[in-house]
Design an enzyme around this catalytic site. Structure first.
Site, mmCIF file in Angstrom:
data_model
loop_
_atom_site.group_PDB
_atom_site.id
_atom_site.type_symbol
_atom_site.label_atom_id
_atom_site.label_comp_id
_atom_site.label_asym_id
_atom_site.label_seq_id
_atom_site.Cartn_x
_atom_site.Cartn_y
_atom_site.Cartn_z
ATOM 1 N N CYS A 128 0.809 -1.219 0.000
ATOM 2 C CA CYS A 128 0.000 0.000 0.000
ATOM 3 C C CYS A 128 0.844 1.271 0.000
ATOM 4 O O CYS A 128 0.566 2.214 -0.758
ATOM 5 C CB CYS A 128 -0.966 -0.009 1.185
ATOM 6 S SG CYS A 128 -0.174 -0.299 2.785
ATOM 7 N N HIS A 240 -3.195 6.031 5.151
ATOM 8 C CA HIS A 240 -1.777 6.196 5.452
ATOM 9 C C HIS A 240 -1.298 7.544 4.905
ATOM 10 O O HIS A 240 -1.852 8.077 3.931
ATOM 11 C CB HIS A 240 -0.948 5.099 4.783
ATOM 12 C CG HIS A 240 -1.132 3.740 5.366
ATOM 13 N ND1 HIS A 240 -1.818 3.484 6.515
ATOM 14 C CD2 HIS A 240 -0.683 2.515 4.914
ATOM 15 C CE1 HIS A 240 -1.800 2.181 6.774
ATOM 16 N NE2 HIS A 240 -1.118 1.580 5.821
#
Length: 334
Positions: A128, A240
Site C-alpha cells: 500500500c 496512510h
C-alpha cells in the site's frame, strides 16, 4: 466476466465488493471464497446475496476470468496453481510474488502495460505505501529522473486489518477507563502512541515494510532509484500518510512540480499551506485518489524536493489498484 474474490470476509475483500460496485465493473458471475472460519457467511452485492465458499484445492475456479486474492502470502502460494490452472488471471494483494521476475508488479498509473506479460497468470498488487508513493512520483519522474528517496510513513491501524482497528478502539477505551491495556495486534500499545515498526525487522535493521518500499519502487518504475524509509504505525484508523524527500537529476521548480501533479491521473493536489489547506488522513478515507500537498524545495539539497501525501490504503493502496489492473486488462481486449 466471471470474477472471484479470495479472502472475501477480510478488510480488503470487503473493499473489493464496494469498489466493484462503485465502478460498475462488468460481472456476470461472482464467487466468494474464504477460510473455514468465514465459509458460509453471506454478503450482498448489487442486490443479490452471495455465500462464501471454503477455499480448497479442486476445480472451483474453472470458468473464472479474474480472481482477486487477499488472504495472505501463504494462502496465495498454496492456491496459486489451483486458481490459475484453468486460465484465470490472479491479481494478488499479498507479498507472495511481488519480487518474482516472472510476475509483473503493477500500478496502472505507472506501468499498466507490464500487466500484459504474465507467464504464470499472476499479477502482483504492490504494498500500500509503495502504491501511493509511486502514483505521485511518476509525474515527477517524467520531469527529471529521481535518484534518491527518503520517506517517513505514518500508517493507520487499518493497515493491520479489521481486528487491529477494533484493538485500537478498545485500547483507547481501556486507557480512558484506567484499565490495563490489551496488546495483541501491535508490538506495543498504539493508543496515544506511535510505533516506529511496521512488520518485522530484517538483518539490516530495516523492517520488511521498509524494504518493500525500496525494492518495489525500483521494479514498478523500472528505475535505479534508492529509497530509504522509516515506517511508523500511528493511532489513526484509516488512510496512510507519507513525508517524501527526493533528489532529482536536475533541479525542479516547485511550480513545475505542482503543475505536473495537478494534471496527473490518480492524484489530487491540495497545496495552500499559508491558508492551512493540505491533505490529512481524516478526510481521505474512502477516496480514490492519492492527495498531495506541502510541495517545497528541500533546504538540504540543491536538487531536492519534499512533499506530503495521504490516501486510503485499503482502497487505492489495495482493492482499487487491483480493480484498475483488471479494468486495464479488459480495455486491452477490446
Amino acid at each position: 466476466m466471471n470474477v472471484a474474490i479470495v479472502g472475501a470476509s477480510g478488510a480488503v475483500g470487503q473493499e473489493f465488493l464496494r469498489v466493484l460496485a462503485e465502478r460498475n465493473f462488468p460481472i456476470d458471475n461472482l464467487l466468494l471464497f474464504g477460510s473455514q472460519r468465514s465459509a458460509g457467511r453471506k454478503y450482498s452485492f448489487r442486490g443479490k446475496e452471495y455465500e462464501v465458499k471454503l477455499l480448497q484445492q479442486g476445480d472451483d475456479f474453472k470458468g473464472v476470468d479474474i480472481a482477486f486474492t487477499s488472504a495472505g502470502a501463504g494462502t496465495s502460494k498454496e492456491f496459486a496453481e489451483t486458481i490459475t490452472k484453468h486460465g484465470a488471471v490472479m491479481i494478488d494483494n499479498s507479498s507472495a510474488f511481488r519480487m518474482d521476475e516472472d510476475v509483473p508488479l503493477v500500478v496502472p498509473e505507472c506501468n499498466a502495460e507490464d500487466a500484459l506479460v504474465r507467464p504464470r497468470g499472476i499479477i502482483a498488487n504492490p504494498n500500500c505505501t509503495t502504491i501511493m508513493m509511486v502514483v505521485v512520483l511518476k509525474p515527477i519522474e517524467r520531469l527529471s529522473h529521481i535518484r534518491q528517496l527518503r520517506v517517513s510513513t505514518y500508517q493507520a491501524a487499518s493497515g493491520a486489518g479489521l481486528a487491529a482497528m477494533d484493538e485500537l478502539y478498545e485500547q483507547y477505551r481501556q486507557v480512558l477507563a484506567g484499565e490495563e491495556v490489551t496488546v495483541t495486534k501491535f508490538p506495543h500499545q498504539l493508543a496515544f502512541n506511535m510505533i516506529p515498526q511496521v512488520d518485522v525487522f530484517t538483518e539490516n535493521d530495516y523492517t520488511k515494510e521498509e524494504m518493500k518500499m525500496y525494492n518495489e519502487t525500483r521494479k514498478i518504475m523500472h528505475s535505479d532509484v534508492r529509497c530509504s524509509a522509516t515506517c511508523v504505525r500511528v493511532p489513526s484508523l484509516r488512510s496512510h500518510s507519507e513525508s517524501v524527500w527526493m533528489e532529482t537529476e536536475r533541479p525542479l521548480s516547485v511550480e513545475e512540480v505542482r503543475k505536473a501533479l495537478a494534471t496527473a491521473p490518480g492524484v489530487t493536489l491540495i497545496d495552500e499551506p499559508q491558508a492551512g489547506r493540505y491533505p490529512m488522513p481524516l478526510f481521505t478515507g474512502g477516496k480514490d485518489d492519492v492527495y498531495v500537498g506541502r510541495v517545497r524545495r528541500d533546504l538540504a539539497s540543491d536538487n531536492g524536493l519534499t512533499l506530503w501525501l495521504t490516501g486510503d490504503q485499503i482502497k487505492k493502496g489495495a482493492a482499487l489498484n487491483a480493480v484498475q489492473i483488471a479494468e486495464y486488462l479488459i480495455s486491452q481486449k477490446k
